[in-house]
Motif scaffolding. Structure first.
Motif, PDB file in Angstrom:
ATOM      1  N   MET A   1       9.770  11.466   4.390  1.00 10.12           N
ATOM      2  CA  MET A   1       9.341  11.485   5.838  1.00 10.12           C
ATOM      3  C   MET A   1       7.797  12.171   6.158  1.00 10.12           C
ATOM      4  N   LEU A   2       7.432  12.773   5.280  1.00 14.41           N
ATOM      5  CA  LEU A   2       5.747  13.157   5.366  1.00 14.41           C
ATOM      6  C   LEU A   2       5.138  11.696   5.052  1.00 14.41           C
ATOM      7  N   LEU A   3       5.619  11.044   4.135  1.00 16.32           N
ATOM      8  CA  LEU A   3       4.803   9.558   3.878  1.00 16.32           C
ATOM      9  C   LEU A   3       4.921   8.880   5.047  1.00 16.32           C
ATOM     10  N   ILE A   4       6.075   8.457   5.307  1.00 12.94           N
ATOM     11  CA  ILE A   4       6.209   7.786   6.500  1.00 12.94           C
ATOM     12  C   ILE A   4       5.596   8.055   7.791  1.00 12.94           C
ATOM     13  N   TRP A   5       5.718   9.379   7.990  1.00 10.27           N
ATOM     14  CA  TRP A   5       4.712  10.038   9.279  1.00 10.27           C
ATOM     15  C   TRP A   5       3.261   9.608   9.052  1.00 10.27           C
ATOM     16  N   LEU A   6       2.587   9.758   7.770  1.00 13.20           N
ATOM     17  CA  LEU A   6       1.399   9.478   7.589  1.00 13.20           C
ATOM     18  C   LEU A   6       0.939   7.974   7.707  1.00 13.20           C
ATOM     19  N   PHE A   7       1.951   7.441   7.328  1.00  8.99           N
ATOM     20  CA  PHE A   7       1.539   5.790   7.418  1.00  8.99           C
ATOM     21  C   PHE A   7       1.808   5.146   8.850  1.00  8.99           C
ATOM     22  N   MET A   8       2.760   5.898   9.489  1.00  5.76           N
ATOM     23  CA  MET A   8       2.682   5.524  10.987  1.00  5.76           C
ATOM     24  C   MET A   8       1.682   5.859  11.800  1.00  5.76           C
ATOM     25  N   LYS A   9       1.265   6.963  11.357  1.00  6.42           N
ATOM     26  CA  LYS A   9      -0.082   7.667  12.346  1.00  6.42           C
ATOM     27  C   LYS A   9      -1.197   7.063  11.793  1.00  6.42           C
ATOM     28  N   PHE A  10      -1.599   6.828  10.678  1.00 10.63           N
ATOM     29  CA  PHE A  10      -2.784   6.410  10.223  1.00 10.63           C
ATOM     30  C   PHE A  10      -3.186   4.936   9.909  1.00 10.63           C
TER      31      PHE A  10
ATOM     32  N   THR B   1      28.191  16.974   2.765  1.00 14.42           N
ATOM     33  CA  THR B   1      27.877  16.387   4.263  1.00 14.42           C
ATOM     34  C   THR B   1      26.242  16.349   4.000  1.00 14.42           C
ATOM     35  N   LEU B   2      25.551  17.501   3.806  1.00 15.79           N
ATOM     36  CA  LEU B   2      24.128  17.568   3.783  1.00 15.79           C
ATOM     37  C   LEU B   2      23.554  16.571   3.070  1.00 15.79           C
ATOM     38  N   ILE B   3      24.038  16.341   1.761  1.00 17.19           N
ATOM     39  CA  ILE B   3      23.404  15.289   0.922  1.00 17.19           C
ATOM     40  C   ILE B   3      23.519  13.858   1.308  1.00 17.19           C
ATOM     41  N   PHE B   4      24.406  13.744   2.281  1.00 12.87           N
ATOM     42  CA  PHE B   4      24.883  12.302   2.482  1.00 12.87           C
ATOM     43  C   PHE B   4      24.238  12.174   3.903  1.00 12.87           C
ATOM     44  N   ILE B   5      23.970  12.999   4.630  1.00  6.47           N
ATOM     45  CA  ILE B   5      23.211  12.936   6.060  1.00  6.47           C
ATOM     46  C   ILE B   5      21.590  12.666   5.368  1.00  6.47           C
ATOM     47  N   LEU B   6      21.212  13.517   4.550  1.00 10.10           N
ATOM     48  CA  LEU B   6      19.978  13.367   4.093  1.00 10.10           C
ATOM     49  C   LEU B   6      19.389  12.040   3.523  1.00 10.10           C
ATOM     50  N   VAL B   7      20.456  11.460   2.652  1.00  8.20           N
ATOM     51  CA  VAL B   7      20.302  10.328   1.918  1.00  8.20           C
ATOM     52  C   VAL B   7      20.162   9.136   3.035  1.00  8.20           C
ATOM     53  N   ALA B   8      21.007   9.078   3.837  1.00  2.00           N
ATOM     54  CA  ALA B   8      21.364   8.135   4.946  1.00  2.00           C
ATOM     55  C   ALA B   8      20.015   7.964   5.707  1.00  2.00           C
ATOM     56  N   ILE B   9      19.490   9.163   6.294  1.00  2.10           N
ATOM     57  CA  ILE B   9      17.979   9.316   7.153  1.00  2.10           C
ATOM     58  C   ILE B   9      17.024   8.638   6.205  1.00  2.10           C
ATOM     59  N   LEU B  10      16.734   9.479   5.034  1.00  3.58           N
ATOM     60  CA  LEU B  10      15.713   8.752   4.306  1.00  3.58           C
ATOM     61  C   LEU B  10      15.703   7.370   3.859  1.00  3.58           C
ATOM     62  N   GLU B  11      16.802   7.169   3.429  1.00  2.68           N
ATOM     63  CA  GLU B  11      16.674   5.540   3.142  1.00  2.68           C
ATOM     64  C   GLU B  11      16.786   4.566   4.184  1.00  2.68           C
ATOM     65  N   GLU B  12      17.400   4.590   5.342  1.00  2.00           N
ATOM     66  CA  GLU B  12      17.180   4.100   6.353  1.00  2.00           C
ATOM     67  C   GLU B  12      15.941   3.988   7.136  1.00  2.00           C
ATOM     68  N   VAL B  13      15.119   5.127   7.056  1.00  2.00           N
ATOM     69  CA  VAL B  13      13.518   5.392   7.794  1.00  2.00           C
ATOM     70  C   VAL B  13      12.900   4.414   6.747  1.00  2.00           C
ATOM     71  N   LEU B  14      13.112   4.651   5.299  1.00  2.00           N
ATOM     72  CA  LEU B  14      12.062   3.840   4.348  1.00  2.00           C
ATOM     73  C   LEU B  14      12.183   2.621   4.455  1.00  2.00           C
ATOM     74  N   PHE B  15      13.650   2.110   4.195  1.00  2.00           N
ATOM     75  CA  PHE B  15      13.683   0.692   4.022  1.00  2.00           C
ATOM     76  C   PHE B  15      13.944  -0.190   5.320  1.00  2.00           C
TER      77      PHE B  15
ATOM     78  N   GLY C   1       0.799  -1.290  -0.098  1.00  2.00           N
ATOM     79  CA  GLY C   1      -0.131   0.034  -0.012  1.00  2.00           C
ATOM     80  C   GLY C   1       0.734   1.137  -0.108  1.00  2.00           C
ATOM     81  N   LEU C   2       2.135   1.080   0.405  1.00  2.00           N
ATOM     82  CA  LEU C   2       2.906   2.417   0.419  1.00  2.00           C
ATOM     83  C   LEU C   2       3.497   2.776  -1.116  1.00  2.00           C
ATOM     84  N   VAL C   3       3.574   1.830  -2.021  1.00  2.00           N
ATOM     85  CA  VAL C   3       4.022   1.961  -3.283  1.00  2.00           C
ATOM     86  C   VAL C   3       3.525   3.337  -4.046  1.00  2.00           C
ATOM     87  N   ILE C   4       2.140   3.413  -4.272  1.00  2.00           N
ATOM     88  CA  ILE C   4       1.445   4.154  -5.161  1.00  2.00           C
ATOM     89  C   ILE C   4       1.719   5.628  -4.409  1.00  2.00           C
ATOM     90  N   PRO C   5       1.430   5.764  -3.006  1.00  2.00           N
ATOM     91  CA  PRO C   5       1.485   6.800  -2.391  1.00  2.00           C
ATOM     92  C   PRO C   5       2.870   7.625  -2.173  1.00  2.00           C
TER      93      PRO C   5
END
Length: 284
Positions: free
Chosen positions: A59-68, A128-142, A11-15
């Motif tokens: 982050m918005l997507l995962i927050w929405l899924f975690m909450k609802f 540094t900013l790029i790789f911080i953002l990528v690391a958090i994004l991909e780890e939260v998602l996957f 259910g996460l794919v299309i959103p």
């Protein structure tokens, strides 16, 4: 089998494509990136803008899924920090040590030839900013969402295997990709998720993911096929599976060996730790 976990992933794919896609379009507009030119090379600041847009959308997507959907606080993806400071330090130093040894080893055998140093503080900051953002994004998602939910439906080892396949396929459109480098990304997903199946915590994989990418880039390698700012610049005499070629160190046979060994060592460590804890509880 509990169908709840994998059905959430489905259910996460299309959103994901809708929400993250909208944020990426906004980011491209702000960064003035022409969408009709597939060969356009982004500047580092444009790359930061696109990474931040993807980060916000994810982050918005995962927050929405975690909450609802999951009906849990967002922190339950694995952001509890208590007693996890050591994990961050270990993750950062491990990535640094691996990449330094990789560069020195390949340099020693003339697989990479040093050209020059290229220090630019602003580029370093953006990178540094790029790789911080990528690391958090991909780890939260996957790991924080996909792996967490797959463990509701499958044995934790099967869940790790499946999430790692999804992690590698997500990078399938990266430049200079090949079946061999996809295997490397799969093993990277296994290495990053190996601690999560025991701890349900993201701080070590985030730190290691960031460090692996960051120091790989600074030492001159492409990162998952992408050419990002490097302090050390070198020439590759011949693209092969020893040096990783244009995909970067992740396309090297040595990267695959290291990632495989990390998976084995991490699992062995937590099995021994679990056994010792059981022994201690029985003796009480």
């Amino acid at each position: 089998m509990n169908h709840l976990g994998w059905s959430r992933i489905f259910g996460l794919v299309i959103p994901y494509f809708i929400i993250v896609g909208v944020f990426q379009l906004i980011g491209a507009s702000i960064a003035e990136i022409p969408l009709d030119n597939s060969s356009y090379e982004e500047s580092t600041i444009q790359h930061v803008t696109m990474s931040f847009s993807s980060f916000l959308g994810t982050m918005l997507l995962i927050w929405l899924f975690m909450k609802f959907v999951d009906k849990e606080p967002f922190i339950e993806v694995g952001f509890h920090i208590k007693n996890r400071e050591k994990d961050i330090v270990i993750g950062v130093f491990l990535g640094l040590i691996i990449m330094v040894i990789a560069y020195l080893g390949l340099s020693l055998f003339n697989q990479v030839i040093f050209d020059r140093l290229n220090f630019n503080f602003l580029e370093l900051f953006y990178t540094t900013l790029i790789f911080i953002l990528v690391a958090i994004l991909e780890e939260v998602l996957f790991r924080g969402y996909v792996l967490k939910n797959l463990m509701l439906s499958f044995n934790k080892y099967i869940a790790l295997f499946v999430s790692s396949i999804l992690f590698s396929l997500m990078h399938g459109a990266n430049p200079n990709i090949s079946m061999f480098s996809l295997l490397g990304l799969f093993l990277a997903g296994m290495a990053l998720g190996a601690t999560y199946i025991y701890t349900r915590n993201l701080w070590y994989p985030i730190a290691f993911h960031f460090s692996w990418n960051f120091f790989q880039s600074l030492l001159g390698f492409n990162v998952s096929g992408q050419d990002i700012y490097s302090i050390i610049e070198f020439t590759i005499p011949e693209n092969n599976k020893i040096n990783g070629g244009l995909f970067g160190f992740e396309g090297s046979i040595f990267s695959l060996i290291i990632e495989f060994l990390l998976v084995i060592l991490i699992m062995y460590y937590y099995q021994i730790k679990k056994k010792n804890q059981s022994t201690e509880n029985e003796s009480i």
